[in-house]
Design a protein around this motif. Structure first.
Motif, short mmCIF file in Angstrom:
data_model
loop_
_atom_site.label_atom_id
_atom_site.label_comp_id
_atom_site.label_asym_id
_atom_site.label_seq_id
_atom_site.Cartn_x
_atom_site.Cartn_y
_atom_site.Cartn_z
N ALA A 161 44.73 17.61 -58.37
CA ALA A 161 45.36 17.44 -56.94
C ALA A 161 45.62 18.81 -56.30
CB ALA A 161 46.79 16.83 -57.18
N THR A 162 46.14 19.75 -57.08
CA THR A 162 46.48 21.14 -56.63
C THR A 162 44.99 21.83 -55.99
OG1 THR A 162 48.15 21.66 -58.22
CG2 THR A 162 47.15 23.55 -57.26
N LEU A 163 44.09 21.55 -56.91
CA LEU A 163 42.67 22.28 -56.51
C LEU A 163 42.26 21.43 -55.29
CD1 LEU A 163 40.03 24.09 -57.14
CD2 LEU A 163 39.40 22.01 -58.38
N LEU A 164 42.39 19.96 -55.05
CA LEU A 164 41.99 19.41 -53.82
C LEU A 164 42.75 19.94 -52.51
CD1 LEU A 164 41.43 15.86 -55.18
CD2 LEU A 164 39.75 17.41 -54.44
N TYR A 165 43.95 20.19 -52.76
CA TYR A 165 44.74 20.42 -51.78
C TYR A 165 44.38 21.98 -51.32
CZ TYR A 165 47.71 16.39 -51.20
OH TYR A 165 48.46 15.09 -51.19
N PHE A 166 44.26 22.70 -52.42
CA PHE A 166 43.63 24.10 -51.94
C PHE A 166 42.52 24.33 -51.12
CE2 PHE A 166 41.88 28.26 -53.26
CZ PHE A 166 42.93 29.05 -52.81
N ILE A 167 41.57 23.42 -51.43
CA ILE A 167 40.24 23.41 -51.16
C ILE A 167 40.64 22.97 -49.48
CG2 ILE A 167 37.99 22.23 -50.82
CD1 ILE A 167 38.01 22.45 -53.99
N HIS A 168 41.30 22.12 -49.54
CA HIS A 168 41.47 21.35 -48.17
C HIS A 168 42.54 22.47 -47.15
CE1 HIS A 168 42.56 17.39 -45.94
NE2 HIS A 168 42.41 18.31 -44.95
#
Length: 153
Positions: free
Chosen positions: A135-142
């Protein structure tokens, strides 16, 4: 030639366009992985309550806010305003920082309680840690893609 539904990075999508444009395509995976963190942490005994309470707060807060954000974007409530592009960047940056802190706290507590819990609970906690970092990775990419869109607005 096939028609494309992609919008330029300088505009905000609405309707089903949020399912086909970057960074908005990340809404659903963020909801899924954030929801899994919430469910997995809630399915075990919350001990100690302080760091795991933070993990629960982050997962529930981000789940609810991302869902509301997705509904606002799908309904076109942003009216293609540059302020919403900035708010999108700010929210997802905050969510990435929150999830990173929650993932670190969850990983620490999981390692500390490795021998005091049953193996099944330990496996559930490990899964929650993995999903928190995803989830951290997805939010960071977003966040990165939202900053590009905001810059190009």
């Amino acid at each position: 030639m096939a028609a494309t539904t992609a919008q330029p990075m300088g505009s905000l999508p609405s309707g089903l366009g949020i399912c086909t444009t970057a960074p908005d395509i990340f809404y659903l995976p963020e909801l899924v992985f954030g929801g899994l963190v919430w469910i997995l942490v809630a399915s075990t005994h919350v001990d100690p309550p302080n760091p795991l309470g933070w993990v629960m707060f982050v997962s529930i807060f981000c789940f609810v806010m991302t869902f509301l954000w997705m509904i606002i974007f799908a309904a076109g409530g942003h009216q293609n305003n540059a302020g919403w592009a900035a708010a999108d960047f700010a929210y997802h940056g905050l969510a990435a920082i929150f999830y990173l802190s929650a993932g670190v706290a969850l990983a620490y507590i999981t390692l500390e309680n490795k021998n005091s819990k049953s193996f099944r609970i330990y496996q559930i906690d490990i899964a929650a840690v993995v999903f928190a970092y995803l989830a951290t990775l997805l939010y960071f990419i977003h966040t990165i893609l939202s900053s590009i869109r905001w810059k190009n607005f």
